[in-house]
Design a protein around this motif. Structure first.
Motif, short mmCIF file in Angstrom:
data_model
loop_
_atom_site.label_atom_id
_atom_site.label_comp_id
_atom_site.label_asym_id
_atom_site.label_seq_id
_atom_site.Cartn_x
_atom_site.Cartn_y
_atom_site.Cartn_z
N ASP A 194 -9.48 10.25 -9.65
CA ASP A 194 -9.23 10.32 -11.09
C ASP A 194 -10.11 11.38 -11.73
N THR A 207 -13.51 9.55 -6.66
CA THR A 207 -12.54 9.35 -5.59
C THR A 207 -12.91 8.11 -4.80
N LEU A 242 -4.47 10.96 -12.24
CA LEU A 242 -4.79 10.18 -11.05
C LEU A 242 -3.97 10.75 -9.89
N PHE A 284 -7.72 7.82 -3.88
CA PHE A 284 -7.38 7.77 -5.31
C PHE A 284 -8.42 8.61 -6.05
N ILE A 340 -6.50 1.39 -9.19
CA ILE A 340 -5.67 2.17 -10.12
C ILE A 340 -6.00 1.80 -11.58
N ALA A 379 -9.22 3.35 -12.51
CA ALA A 379 -9.05 4.78 -12.78
C ALA A 379 -8.48 4.97 -14.19
#
Ligand SMILES: Nc1ncnc2c1ncn2[C@@H]1O[C@H](COP(=O)(O)OP(=O)(O)OP(=O)(O)O)[C@@H](O)[C@H]1O
Ligand SMILES: [Mg+2]
Length: 114
Positions: free
Chosen positions: A35, A91, A18, A33, A4, A7
Protein backbone atom coordinates in the motif's frame (compact mmCIF):
# COMPACT_ATOMS: atom_id res chain seq x y z
CA UNK A 1 -9.24 -9.49 4.49
CA UNK A 2 -7.56 -7.98 7.55
CA UNK A 3 -4.42 -7.05 5.61
CA UNK A 4 -6.51 -5.40 2.90
CA UNK A 5 -8.65 -3.49 5.42
CA UNK A 6 -5.49 -2.38 7.25
CA UNK A 7 -4.11 -1.11 3.93
CA UNK A 8 -7.33 0.78 3.24
CA UNK A 9 -7.20 2.31 6.74
CA UNK A 10 -3.56 3.33 6.17
CA UNK A 11 -4.60 5.17 2.99
CA UNK A 12 -7.80 6.66 4.44
CA UNK A 13 -6.55 10.26 4.34
CA UNK A 14 -5.60 11.01 0.74
CA UNK A 15 -6.38 7.67 -0.84
CA UNK A 16 -3.69 5.62 -2.56
CA UNK A 17 -2.91 2.38 -4.30
CA UNK A 18 -2.98 -1.20 -3.07
CA UNK A 19 -0.97 -3.58 -5.23
CA UNK A 20 -1.50 -7.32 -4.78
CA UNK A 21 1.01 -9.64 -6.40
CA UNK A 22 1.19 -13.41 -6.50
CA UNK A 23 4.18 -15.59 -7.26
CA UNK A 24 5.35 -19.18 -6.96
CA UNK A 25 8.85 -19.69 -5.62
CA UNK A 26 10.69 -22.62 -4.00
CA UNK A 27 7.49 -24.63 -3.50
CA UNK A 28 5.80 -21.69 -1.82
CA UNK A 29 2.85 -19.61 -2.98
CA UNK A 30 3.66 -15.99 -2.27
CA UNK A 31 1.17 -13.14 -2.02
CA UNK A 32 2.29 -9.59 -1.35
CA UNK A 33 0.17 -6.57 -0.48
CA UNK A 34 1.79 -3.18 -1.01
CA UNK A 35 0.00 0.00 0.00
CA UNK A 36 1.00 3.61 -0.46
CA UNK A 37 -0.35 4.56 2.94
CA UNK A 38 1.05 6.14 6.11
CA UNK A 39 3.60 3.40 6.82
CA UNK A 40 4.86 2.46 10.27
CA UNK A 41 7.83 3.45 12.43
CA UNK A 42 10.40 0.71 13.16
CA UNK A 43 9.36 0.39 16.80
CA UNK A 44 5.87 -0.71 15.72
CA UNK A 45 7.11 -3.50 13.45
CA UNK A 46 8.14 -5.77 16.34
CA UNK A 47 4.72 -5.38 18.02
CA UNK A 48 2.49 -5.77 14.98
CA UNK A 49 1.56 -9.42 15.49
CA UNK A 50 1.05 -9.16 19.25
CA UNK A 51 -2.59 -9.41 20.31
CA UNK A 52 -4.23 -6.06 21.09
CA UNK A 53 -1.51 -3.90 19.52
CA UNK A 54 -3.42 -1.15 17.73
CA UNK A 55 -2.92 2.49 16.89
CA UNK A 56 -6.56 2.92 15.92
CA UNK A 57 -8.90 4.90 18.10
CA UNK A 58 -11.08 3.11 20.64
CA UNK A 59 -13.93 1.36 18.91
CA UNK A 60 -12.15 1.31 15.51
CA UNK A 61 -9.65 -1.51 15.99
CA UNK A 62 -9.19 -4.35 18.47
CA UNK A 63 -5.58 -5.04 17.49
CA UNK A 64 -6.44 -8.69 16.91
CA UNK A 65 -6.40 -8.71 13.12
CA UNK A 66 -2.71 -9.39 12.54
CA UNK A 67 -2.44 -11.69 15.58
CA UNK A 68 -5.18 -13.87 14.07
CA UNK A 69 -3.67 -13.60 10.57
CA UNK A 70 -0.31 -14.73 11.99
CA UNK A 71 -1.94 -17.72 13.70
CA UNK A 72 -3.70 -18.81 10.50
CA UNK A 73 -0.49 -18.54 8.47
CA UNK A 74 1.49 -20.48 11.14
CA UNK A 75 -1.09 -23.27 11.15
CA UNK A 76 -0.50 -23.65 7.40
CA UNK A 77 3.27 -23.79 7.96
CA UNK A 78 3.62 -20.44 6.24
CA UNK A 79 5.38 -17.21 7.05
CA UNK A 80 4.65 -13.49 6.92
CA UNK A 81 6.98 -10.53 6.84
CA UNK A 82 6.59 -6.78 6.68
CA UNK A 83 8.53 -3.87 5.25
CA UNK A 84 7.41 -0.35 5.92
CA UNK A 85 8.50 3.24 5.71
CA UNK A 86 6.72 6.13 7.39
CA UNK A 87 5.01 8.33 4.82
CA UNK A 88 5.68 5.90 1.95
CA UNK A 89 3.71 2.74 2.68
CA UNK A 90 3.98 -0.89 3.66
CA UNK A 91 4.33 -4.34 2.15
CA UNK A 92 3.02 -7.48 3.84
CA UNK A 93 4.31 -10.68 2.22
CA UNK A 94 2.76 -14.08 2.93
CA UNK A 95 4.33 -17.39 1.89
CA UNK A 96 2.43 -20.67 2.08
CA UNK A 97 3.78 -24.11 1.15
CA UNK A 98 1.96 -25.53 -1.86
CA UNK A 99 3.21 -29.10 -1.68
CA UNK A 100 1.58 -31.73 0.50
CA UNK A 101 3.41 -32.13 3.81
CA UNK A 102 4.35 -35.68 4.96
CA UNK A 103 2.41 -37.15 2.07
CA UNK A 104 -0.93 -35.96 3.44
CA UNK A 105 -3.02 -32.92 4.07
CA UNK A 106 -1.72 -30.13 6.27
CA UNK A 107 -3.06 -29.52 9.76
CA UNK A 108 -5.94 -27.39 8.58
CA UNK A 109 -7.06 -30.00 6.03
CA UNK A 110 -7.24 -32.71 8.69
CA UNK A 111 -9.15 -30.48 11.07
CA UNK A 112 -11.64 -29.65 8.33
CA UNK A 113 -12.53 -33.31 7.92
CA UNK A 114 -13.63 -33.54 11.57
N1 LIG B 1 -0.81 -1.47 6.08
C1 LIG B 1 -0.58 -0.84 7.23
N2 LIG B 1 -0.13 0.44 7.23
C2 LIG B 1 0.13 1.09 8.40
N3 LIG B 1 -0.07 0.56 9.62
C3 LIG B 1 -0.53 -0.72 9.68
C4 LIG B 1 -0.81 -1.48 8.49
N4 LIG B 1 -1.25 -2.69 8.87
C5 LIG B 1 -1.23 -2.70 10.21
N5 LIG B 1 -0.82 -1.51 10.70
C6 LIG B 1 -0.65 -1.16 12.13
O1 LIG B 1 -0.71 -2.35 12.89
C7 LIG B 1 -1.71 -2.24 13.89
C8 LIG B 1 -2.25 -3.62 14.18
O2 LIG B 1 -3.01 -4.12 13.07
P1 LIG B 1 -4.13 -5.21 13.35
O3 LIG B 1 -4.76 -5.57 12.05
O4 LIG B 1 -3.57 -6.32 14.18
O5 LIG B 1 -5.16 -4.45 14.31
P2 LIG B 1 -6.14 -3.24 13.94
O6 LIG B 1 -6.29 -3.13 12.46
O7 LIG B 1 -5.68 -2.04 14.70
O8 LIG B 1 -7.51 -3.75 14.58
P3 LIG B 1 -8.41 -4.97 14.04
O9 LIG B 1 -7.72 -5.59 12.86
O10 LIG B 1 -8.48 -5.91 15.19
O11 LIG B 1 -9.72 -4.33 13.70
C9 LIG B 1 -2.69 -1.23 13.32
O12 LIG B 1 -3.44 -0.60 14.34
C10 LIG B 1 -1.75 -0.25 12.63
O13 LIG B 1 -1.14 0.62 13.57
MG1 LIG C 1 -6.68 -4.84 11.27
Amino acid sequence: MNIIINAADAMAGDGGTLTIKTNMKDGMAEVSFTDSGCGMPKEHLSKLFAPFFTTKETGKGTGLGLAISYGIIQSHNGEIDVESEVGKGSTFRIRLPIEKQNGGLGKSGEEGKG
